[in-house]
Design an enzyme around this catalytic site. Sequence first.
Site, mmCIF file in Angstrom:
data_model
loop_
_atom_site.group_PDB
_atom_site.id
_atom_site.type_symbol
_atom_site.label_atom_id
_atom_site.label_comp_id
_atom_site.label_asym_id
_atom_site.label_seq_id
_atom_site.Cartn_x
_atom_site.Cartn_y
_atom_site.Cartn_z
ATOM 1 N N PRO A 2 0.827 -1.216 0.000
ATOM 2 C CA PRO A 2 0.000 0.000 0.000
ATOM 3 C C PRO A 2 0.862 1.268 0.000
ATOM 4 O O PRO A 2 1.815 1.386 0.751
ATOM 5 C CB PRO A 2 -0.791 -0.108 1.300
ATOM 6 C CG PRO A 2 -0.690 -1.535 1.723
ATOM 7 C CD PRO A 2 0.612 -2.035 1.176
ATOM 8 N N GLU A 3 0.529 2.197 -0.877
ATOM 9 C CA GLU A 3 1.183 3.503 -0.944
ATOM 10 C C GLU A 3 0.134 4.562 -0.599
ATOM 11 O O GLU A 3 -0.984 4.234 -0.193
ATOM 12 C CB GLU A 3 1.763 3.732 -2.350
ATOM 13 C CG GLU A 3 2.767 2.659 -2.771
ATOM 14 C CD GLU A 3 3.351 2.899 -4.166
ATOM 15 O OE1 GLU A 3 3.517 4.069 -4.556
ATOM 16 O OE2 GLU A 3 3.624 1.917 -4.860
ATOM 17 N N HIS A 94 -4.502 -15.007 9.959
ATOM 18 C CA HIS A 94 -3.798 -13.739 9.755
ATOM 19 C C HIS A 94 -4.571 -12.539 10.287
ATOM 20 O O HIS A 94 -4.176 -11.404 10.092
ATOM 21 C CB HIS A 94 -3.476 -13.549 8.279
ATOM 22 C CG HIS A 94 -2.626 -14.647 7.713
ATOM 23 N ND1 HIS A 94 -1.406 -14.983 8.268
ATOM 24 C CD2 HIS A 94 -2.828 -15.494 6.682
ATOM 25 C CE1 HIS A 94 -0.893 -15.994 7.589
ATOM 26 N NE2 HIS A 94 -1.731 -16.326 6.631
ATOM 27 N N ARG A 113 2.034 -11.164 6.241
ATOM 28 C CA ARG A 113 3.498 -11.097 6.356
ATOM 29 C C ARG A 113 3.951 -10.378 7.622
ATOM 30 O O ARG A 113 5.138 -10.370 7.938
ATOM 31 C CB ARG A 113 4.080 -10.442 5.105
ATOM 32 C CG ARG A 113 3.751 -11.287 3.875
ATOM 33 C CD ARG A 113 4.311 -10.689 2.612
ATOM 34 N NE ARG A 113 5.760 -10.710 2.598
ATOM 35 C CZ ARG A 113 6.498 -10.306 1.581
ATOM 36 N NH1 ARG A 113 5.912 -9.845 0.506
ATOM 37 N NH2 ARG A 113 7.807 -10.324 1.641
#
Length: 273
Positions: A2-3, A94, A113
Site C-alpha cells: 500500500p502507498e 492472519h 506477512r
Amino acid sequence: VPELPEVETILRTLAPLVEGRSVVGVDVRCAVLRRPLTTDFAETLAGRTVVRLSRRAKYLLFALDDRRALIAHLGMSGRLLLLSAAEPLDLGKHDHVVIHLDDGARVVFNDPRRFGLLMIDDPETSPLLRGIGPEPFDAGRFDCDYLERWRRKTKRTVKDVLMDQHVVAGLGNIYVNEILFVAGIRPRRSFARLTRAELHLLVDATRQILTEAIEHRGSSISDFLDGIGRRGGYQWRRRVYDRAGEPCVRCHTAIKSVVVGQRSSFYCPNCQR
Ligand SMILES: [Zn+2]
C-alpha cells in the site's frame, strides 16, 4: 504494497463508519507485528472514542479522545477491514487484532506477512512520524524549490530520491514508476543532473498520478482491498508499472524493465529521457 493512494482510500472508506464511534473491546490474537504490540494495547484503546481519521505518509491515524492516536501502518500486506454488525466475524490465522465498536461493527487488522504496525501514541511527538518529508499535495512545501535543495545534496537516482520518505511522503514503487513516465524522465537518471524544468514536471506528475490513483481508489495489483473489502481500479490505468514488454500507451514502443535500488523499474525508452 500500500502507498499513499491506497491508504487514502482506506481512510475515505472507513472515516464515515468509524468517526465518533467508541471502542468497546479489543482482541489481540497475535501481538507480533513489525514491532510487538505493547502489553497494554487493548486496555489503552478500550473505552476511547475515535474522534477523527487522517493520514500522514503511509500511516493511518485514528485520533482518540485523549489526544493520542491509534497509528496504523499496513507494511507489505496489511489490511484494515470493517465488518458491520450484520456481517459474521469469521476470523482466520492472519487476523491479528479485532477492534469492537459501540455499534457492533468490528475493525479487523489482517496481515499475512506481519510487517504492519499498530501503536497508540501522541502523533505530535511519535518517533514513527518524525522526519517524514512533505505531503505531495502540500503545495507550500513540496515544490520545485524544495526539490532543488535535495538536488544539491544527493548523488542518488531520481527513482531512489522519490522513493525516500524523507524527501516526499507516501510514494512507493508503483506510483514512482508512473510519475516518472508522466514526467518523461528515466528512473536511473541522476537526480543531481535534472533540470529545473524537469523538477517542475516531477512535481506536477506526482500530483497528477496520485490524484488519478485516489480517484480510482488505489491499485489492486496484488491484494489491496479498501476498508470494506472492495478492490481498487488504478491497476487498469497503469502506464508502465509491471508492463515490461507491453506497448507504451503513448507511442507503442515496448516498455523496458530495469532494476534500480533492488526494485524493478519500468519505463518507455522512447517517451522517457
Ligand atoms: Zn512511449
